[in-house]
Design a protein around this motif. Sequence first.
Motif, PDB file in Angstrom:
ATOM      1  N   ALA A 201      -8.209   7.497   6.499  1.00 12.74           N
ATOM      2  CA  ALA A 201      -8.438   6.046   6.507  1.00 12.74           C
ATOM      3  C   ALA A 201      -7.169   5.281   6.798  1.00 12.74           C
ATOM      4  O   ALA A 201      -7.212   4.136   7.241  1.00 12.74           O
ATOM      5  N   ARG A 202      -6.005   5.923   6.552  1.00  9.55           N
ATOM      6  CA  ARG A 202      -4.737   5.258   6.810  1.00  9.55           C
ATOM      7  C   ARG A 202      -3.989   5.912   7.957  1.00  9.55           C
ATOM      8  O   ARG A 202      -2.793   5.717   8.123  1.00  9.55           O
ATOM      9  N   ALA A 203      -4.699   6.738   8.724  1.00  9.53           N
ATOM     10  CA  ALA A 203      -4.021   7.486   9.787  1.00  9.53           C
ATOM     11  C   ALA A 203      -3.666   6.607  10.972  1.00  9.53           C
ATOM     12  O   ALA A 203      -2.733   6.891  11.704  1.00  9.53           O
ATOM     13  N   ARG A 204      -4.447   5.533  11.198  1.00  8.60           N
ATOM     14  CA  ARG A 204      -4.159   4.678  12.331  1.00  8.60           C
ATOM     15  C   ARG A 204      -3.029   3.711  12.008  1.00  8.60           C
ATOM     16  O   ARG A 204      -2.966   3.159  10.907  1.00  8.60           O
ATOM     17  N   PRO A 205      -2.126   3.471  12.944  1.00  7.79           N
ATOM     18  CA  PRO A 205      -1.045   2.520  12.703  1.00  7.79           C
ATOM     19  C   PRO A 205      -1.606   1.141  12.395  1.00  7.79           C
ATOM     20  O   PRO A 205      -2.657   0.746  12.892  1.00  7.79           O
ATOM     21  N   THR A 206      -0.904   0.418  11.525  1.00  9.07           N
ATOM     22  CA  THR A 206      -1.293  -0.938  11.181  1.00  9.07           C
ATOM     23  C   THR A 206      -0.113  -1.865  11.354  1.00  9.07           C
ATOM     24  O   THR A 206       1.027  -1.436  11.376  1.00  9.07           O
ATOM     25  N   SER A 207      -0.392  -3.138  11.479  1.00  7.83           N
ATOM     26  CA  SER A 207       0.667  -4.127  11.608  1.00  7.83           C
ATOM     27  C   SER A 207       0.442  -5.214  10.579  1.00  7.83           C
ATOM     28  O   SER A 207      -0.691  -5.676  10.403  1.00  7.83           O
ATOM     29  N   PRO A 208       1.504  -5.634   9.881  1.00  4.04           N
ATOM     30  CA  PRO A 208       1.345  -6.703   8.909  1.00  4.04           C
ATOM     31  C   PRO A 208       0.977  -8.007   9.592  1.00  4.04           C
ATOM     32  O   PRO A 208       1.270  -8.216  10.760  1.00  4.04           O
ATOM     33  N   ALA A 209       0.329  -8.867   8.829  1.00  4.46           N
ATOM     34  CA  ALA A 209      -0.081 -10.150   9.396  1.00  4.46           C
ATOM     35  C   ALA A 209       1.122 -10.960   9.843  1.00  4.46           C
ATOM     36  O   ALA A 209       1.062 -11.690  10.812  1.00  4.46           O
ATOM     37  N   ARG A 210       2.239 -10.804   9.174  1.00  7.74           N
ATOM     38  CA  ARG A 210       3.427 -11.559   9.522  1.00  7.74           C
ATOM     39  C   ARG A 210       4.628 -10.645   9.387  1.00  7.74           C
ATOM     40  O   ARG A 210       4.987 -10.230   8.295  1.00  7.74           O
ATOM     41  N   SER A 212       8.353  -9.266   9.151  1.00  6.62           N
ATOM     42  CA  SER A 212       9.562  -9.820   8.546  1.00  6.62           C
ATOM     43  C   SER A 212      10.536  -8.691   8.285  1.00  6.62           C
ATOM     44  O   SER A 212      10.144  -7.566   7.959  1.00  6.62           O
ATOM     45  N   LEU A 213      11.821  -8.987   8.420  1.00 10.88           N
ATOM     46  CA  LEU A 213      12.846  -7.975   8.186  1.00 10.88           C
ATOM     47  C   LEU A 213      12.782  -7.462   6.762  1.00 10.88           C
ATOM     48  O   LEU A 213      12.971  -6.268   6.509  1.00 10.88           O
ATOM     49  N   VAL A 214      12.515  -8.345   5.816  1.00 15.89           N
ATOM     50  CA  VAL A 214      12.467  -7.930   4.409  1.00 15.89           C
ATOM     51  C   VAL A 214      11.083  -7.433   4.005  1.00 15.89           C
ATOM     52  O   VAL A 214      10.889  -7.034   2.862  1.00 15.89           O
ATOM     53  N   GLY A 215      10.135  -7.444   4.933  1.00 10.12           N
ATOM     54  CA  GLY A 215       8.812  -6.920   4.633  1.00 10.12           C
ATOM     55  C   GLY A 215       8.147  -7.679   3.509  1.00 10.12           C
ATOM     56  O   GLY A 215       8.216  -8.913   3.424  1.00 10.12           O
ATOM     57  N   PRO A 216       7.492  -6.967   2.590  1.00 11.88           N
ATOM     58  CA  PRO A 216       6.747  -7.651   1.521  1.00 11.88           C
ATOM     59  C   PRO A 216       7.635  -8.427   0.560  1.00 11.88           C
ATOM     60  O   PRO A 216       7.132  -9.272  -0.181  1.00 11.88           O
ATOM     61  N   ALA A 339      -1.859  -3.736   4.821  1.00  9.31           N
ATOM     62  CA  ALA A 339      -0.982  -3.073   5.783  1.00  9.31           C
ATOM     63  C   ALA A 339       0.440  -2.879   5.249  1.00  9.31           C
ATOM     64  O   ALA A 339       1.246  -2.198   5.879  1.00  9.31           O
ATOM     65  N   GLU A 340       0.759  -3.479   4.102  1.00 10.13           N
ATOM     66  CA  GLU A 340       2.095  -3.317   3.521  1.00 10.13           C
ATOM     67  C   GLU A 340       2.040  -2.677   2.137  1.00 10.13           C
ATOM     68  O   GLU A 340       3.004  -2.724   1.387  1.00 10.13           O
ATOM     69  N   ARG A 341       0.919  -2.040   1.833  1.00  7.50           N
ATOM     70  CA  ARG A 341       0.704  -1.535   0.484  1.00  7.50           C
ATOM     71  C   ARG A 341       1.680  -0.426   0.105  1.00  7.50           C
ATOM     72  O   ARG A 341       2.198  -0.393  -1.010  1.00  7.50           O
ATOM     73  N   VAL A 342       1.951   0.507   1.012  1.00  9.32           N
ATOM     74  CA  VAL A 342       2.857   1.616   0.690  1.00  9.32           C
ATOM     75  C   VAL A 342       4.259   1.092   0.423  1.00  9.32           C
ATOM     76  O   VAL A 342       4.925   1.491  -0.534  1.00  9.32           O
TER      77      VAL A 342
END
Length: 406
Positions: A201-210, A212-216, A339-342
């Motif tokens: 279920a997480r094998a496909r690449p995902t992109s965050p909605a926005r 950012s260098l600092v991520g979440p 998309a940024e859960r990990v």
Amino acid sequence: MPRPSTAVGYRALLLVPGVARAFAAASLARLSYAIVALAFLLTTLRATGSYAVAGLALGAFGAVGVVAPLKSRLVDRRGPRRVLPALAAAYATALLATVAAAYAKVGEPAVYVAAALAAGLAAPPVGPSMRAIWAELVPEPDGRQRAYALDAAVEEVLFAGGPALVGVIVMWSDAAAALTLSAALALAGTVGLAFSPAAGARARPTSPARSSLVGPLRSRDLRTLVGAVMGFGLGLGQVEVAVAARAEQAGQPGATGYLLAGLAAGSAVGGLVWGRLTHRRRTSTYLIGLALVLAAGSAGAAVMPALPGLGAVLFAMGAAVAPTLVIAWLVADRLVPDAERVEAGTWINTASNIGTSLGTALAGFAVERASAATPLLLGAGAFALTAAFVAVAGRRRFDQVLGARR
């Protein structure tokens, strides 16, 4: 007050299609992490004959853990199957290079420090990846809470038993053999996790909605949560050093392992019990309460004269550790996009590790300049300050995320 939940039980969680295979693989990789610190320390010590070099190498391994969120970002964006096996291969290679150097009787310190740096940089983010799989497969809030509680409890048991396993291996072989086992477990477990059906279920690449260098960490709420978790780690790091010092002063240095295992066992039990309950108070109320329980436990440990009594206090105190992490993981899940859960989950682990490292360093100075009880009192203060921090900075932020369940 919390009350027993009627949600899916622990056994039923493991019967969710795909979970058992993924969780077993993740547990193998986590056992590798439970083994690696002591195995690396003893291997380097025997090869170089220097405690200073062994400590420096192990410190280097831990210090580069600050890059863990960046590795997790790759998992989020490119998928576990493209990232985790490559990291596992590099990690295992660095450990096996250390083993080869030790068997070849290479005494150059730089070799072992460089290998430690390489291993630390490549270490796969197994725990956050597994929790992302839990979140995909168990989306219902009470079920996810229970899944995270099971996850935390098993991890505590593994990390309590890992050093004991190293001891058994060293009795029959040597520390390099334990390090070889750690490399094999990491490779097999991480690859098994990445290619398990549940990871699909997480094998496909995902992109965050926005982007950012600092991520979440662009989320102020997540930064507040990270600060709170660092405070918990700061207190726990001081407790660990103080326990070792107390055992040494009592003339029973070997008791350190049993005492810390008691802390881990309490955490495992506390996590499993916490996961079985339905919580109706506000999230911040629980975090404050758990911090105060830890503060009271640390203060009580400081005045406990006998080691058996200290062990009992540590077990009771440990019951608050895993629930704290479970709450932090749940809050982090809600603060960021899927998309940024990990990466968000990795920031929780990283904050805890940084806090623990700072607490350990502070405790070392406190023991040398005062007494073994001093770090425990400082730890109690750190937990109390964390409770105050959550009350002031986190109450509205965290409660807006999870709120009171009805």
